[in-house]
Design an enzyme around this catalytic site. Sequence first.
Site, PDB file in Angstrom:
ATOM      1  N   ASP A  46       0.783  -1.077   0.009  1.00 28.70           N
ATOM      2  CA  ASP A  46      -0.148  -0.036   0.116  1.00 28.70           C
ATOM      3  C   ASP A  46       1.061   1.295   0.146  1.00 28.70           C
ATOM      4  O   ASP A  46       0.367   2.473  -0.103  1.00 28.70           O
ATOM      5  CB  ASP A  46      -1.043  -0.161   1.177  1.00 28.70           C
ATOM      6  CG  ASP A  46      -0.315  -0.123   2.427  1.00 28.70           C
ATOM      7  OD1 ASP A  46       0.694  -0.168   2.421  1.00 28.70           O
ATOM      8  OD2 ASP A  46      -1.148   0.089   3.463  1.00 28.70           O
ATOM      9  N   SER A  47       1.960   1.068   0.099  1.00 30.72           N
ATOM     10  CA  SER A  47       2.983   2.218  -0.293  1.00 30.72           C
ATOM     11  C   SER A  47       3.116   2.687  -1.562  1.00 30.72           C
ATOM     12  O   SER A  47       3.404   3.817  -1.892  1.00 30.72           O
ATOM     13  CB  SER A  47       4.638   1.586  -0.169  1.00 30.72           C
ATOM     14  OG  SER A  47       4.887   0.511  -0.926  1.00 30.72           O
ATOM     15  N   ASP A  85      -1.016  -6.130  -0.207  1.00 35.33           N
ATOM     16  CA  ASP A  85      -1.364  -5.438   0.915  1.00 35.33           C
ATOM     17  C   ASP A  85      -2.811  -5.385   1.134  1.00 35.33           C
ATOM     18  O   ASP A  85      -3.393  -4.948   0.256  1.00 35.33           O
ATOM     19  CB  ASP A  85      -0.707  -4.219   1.160  1.00 35.33           C
ATOM     20  CG  ASP A  85       0.470  -4.264   2.159  1.00 35.33           C
ATOM     21  OD1 ASP A  85       0.616  -5.162   2.881  1.00 35.33           O
ATOM     22  OD2 ASP A  85       1.204  -3.202   2.008  1.00 35.33           O
ATOM     23  N   LYS A 115      -1.308  -9.232   3.057  1.00 40.10           N
ATOM     24  CA  LYS A 115      -0.366  -8.937   3.995  1.00 40.10           C
ATOM     25  C   LYS A 115      -1.269  -7.788   5.081  1.00 40.10           C
ATOM     26  O   LYS A 115      -1.945  -7.116   4.259  1.00 40.10           O
ATOM     27  CB  LYS A 115       1.144  -8.424   3.539  1.00 40.10           C
ATOM     28  CG  LYS A 115       1.647  -7.554   4.997  1.00 40.10           C
ATOM     29  CD  LYS A 115       3.021  -7.170   4.577  1.00 40.10           C
ATOM     30  CE  LYS A 115       3.428  -6.011   3.820  1.00 40.10           C
ATOM     31  NZ  LYS A 115       2.742  -4.813   4.599  1.00 40.10           N
ATOM     32  N   GLU A 117      -1.212  -5.425   8.875  1.00 43.28           N
ATOM     33  CA  GLU A 117      -0.339  -5.089   9.797  1.00 43.28           C
ATOM     34  C   GLU A 117      -0.997  -5.204  11.136  1.00 43.28           C
ATOM     35  O   GLU A 117      -2.302  -5.067  11.291  1.00 43.28           O
ATOM     36  CB  GLU A 117      -0.245  -3.412   9.769  1.00 43.28           C
ATOM     37  CG  GLU A 117       0.380  -3.085   8.347  1.00 43.28           C
ATOM     38  CD  GLU A 117       0.508  -1.628   8.223  1.00 43.28           C
ATOM     39  OE1 GLU A 117      -0.019  -1.012   8.931  1.00 43.28           O
ATOM     40  OE2 GLU A 117       1.059  -1.365   7.036  1.00 43.28           O
ATOM     41  N   GLU A 184       9.275  -4.219  10.548  1.00 45.76           N
ATOM     42  CA  GLU A 184       9.814  -2.884  10.052  1.00 45.76           C
ATOM     43  C   GLU A 184      10.310  -2.288  11.218  1.00 45.76           C
ATOM     44  O   GLU A 184       9.521  -1.924  12.155  1.00 45.76           O
ATOM     45  CB  GLU A 184       8.806  -2.289   9.233  1.00 45.76           C
ATOM     46  CG  GLU A 184       8.886  -0.969   8.695  1.00 45.76           C
ATOM     47  CD  GLU A 184       8.268  -0.386   7.546  1.00 45.76           C
ATOM     48  OE1 GLU A 184       7.264  -1.005   7.124  1.00 45.76           O
ATOM     49  OE2 GLU A 184       8.166   0.747   6.960  1.00 45.76           O
TER      50      GLU A 184
HETATM   51  O1  KIV Z   1       3.714  -1.003   1.855  1.00 47.24           O
HETATM   52  C1  KIV Z   1       4.675  -1.511   1.875  1.00 47.24           C
HETATM   53  O2  KIV Z   1       5.447  -1.353   0.640  1.00 47.24           O
HETATM   54  C2  KIV Z   1       5.197  -2.370   2.802  1.00 47.24           C
HETATM   55  C3  KIV Z   1       6.709  -2.515   2.853  1.00 47.24           C
HETATM   56  C4  KIV Z   1       7.410  -1.347   3.058  1.00 47.24           C
HETATM   57  C5  KIV Z   1       6.982  -3.552   3.870  1.00 47.24           C
HETATM   58  O3  KIV Z   1       4.330  -2.658   3.614  1.00 47.24           O
END
Ligand code: KIV
Length: 267
Positions: A46-47, A85, A115, A117, A184
Amino acid sequence: MNKQKSILDIQKMKESGEKITVLTAYDYPFARLMDQAGIDMILVGDSVGSVVAGYDNTLPVTMDEMIYHTRAVVRGSSSAVIIADMPFLSYQVDLREARLNAGRLVKEGGAHAVKLEGGENIAATIAAIVAMDVPVVGHIGLTPQSIHRMGGYRVQGRQDEQARQLLADAQAVAEAGAFALVLEGIPSELARQITAAVSIPTIGIGAGVHCDGQVLVIHDILGLCEKYSPKFVKRFADVSDTISQGIGDYIREVKDGTFPGPEHSFK
Ligand code: KIV
């Protein structure tokens, strides 16, 4: 073409001690290049909200955006395990919604895993998603979706109490059935302890060398993101000058009439 990897291959790498390589990708061309280079897993992070859409943080990213980017990455890859994500608000409200959204990333996006969090607070959600056979990667420490609670992007787990909580979080995520865990922004020594304590592979970002693998954001390692460069990022190439030079040359040649030449024109 390399053979399609699975989460079983990733789990075996922890046992054999082979380091696991992960990079983020959000589109077809980057996914293709990474896959051809032999990356083990690609994270559709989600980056994307920060490095592609230009938001200040990851919170505005939606499920539909994640599905769109996941599809593009899946089309570009034939061997890497693709993790998508789960964006903010897609899994925190209730289990039914979390399961539906995890399922959408697999069914509509084509991801192999999702993924999310969180640690102990999210263990029941991880278990519920794993129970419908969607592999899960956990993510603890500096969790960007918690930016407002953390008061910014700060290293987590420096105080003893926080470190103890992160160890408990890692164990809870592993016991809930996650097949891997992102660590992280935590001290290397704590990452070493967590890596030794859990049976699943740890993938570090700003968590030192003792993790079972490493993940970085592709825009960061290629120098495509000038806004902000954390200490843990290494620039493996700097392509922004090359891109700027190409764009500058194009503008100049169109303006002065040297492009298109006869070789780019039809008779
Ligand atoms: O969203 C992302 O890119 C991440 C990584 C930096 C682990 O969660």
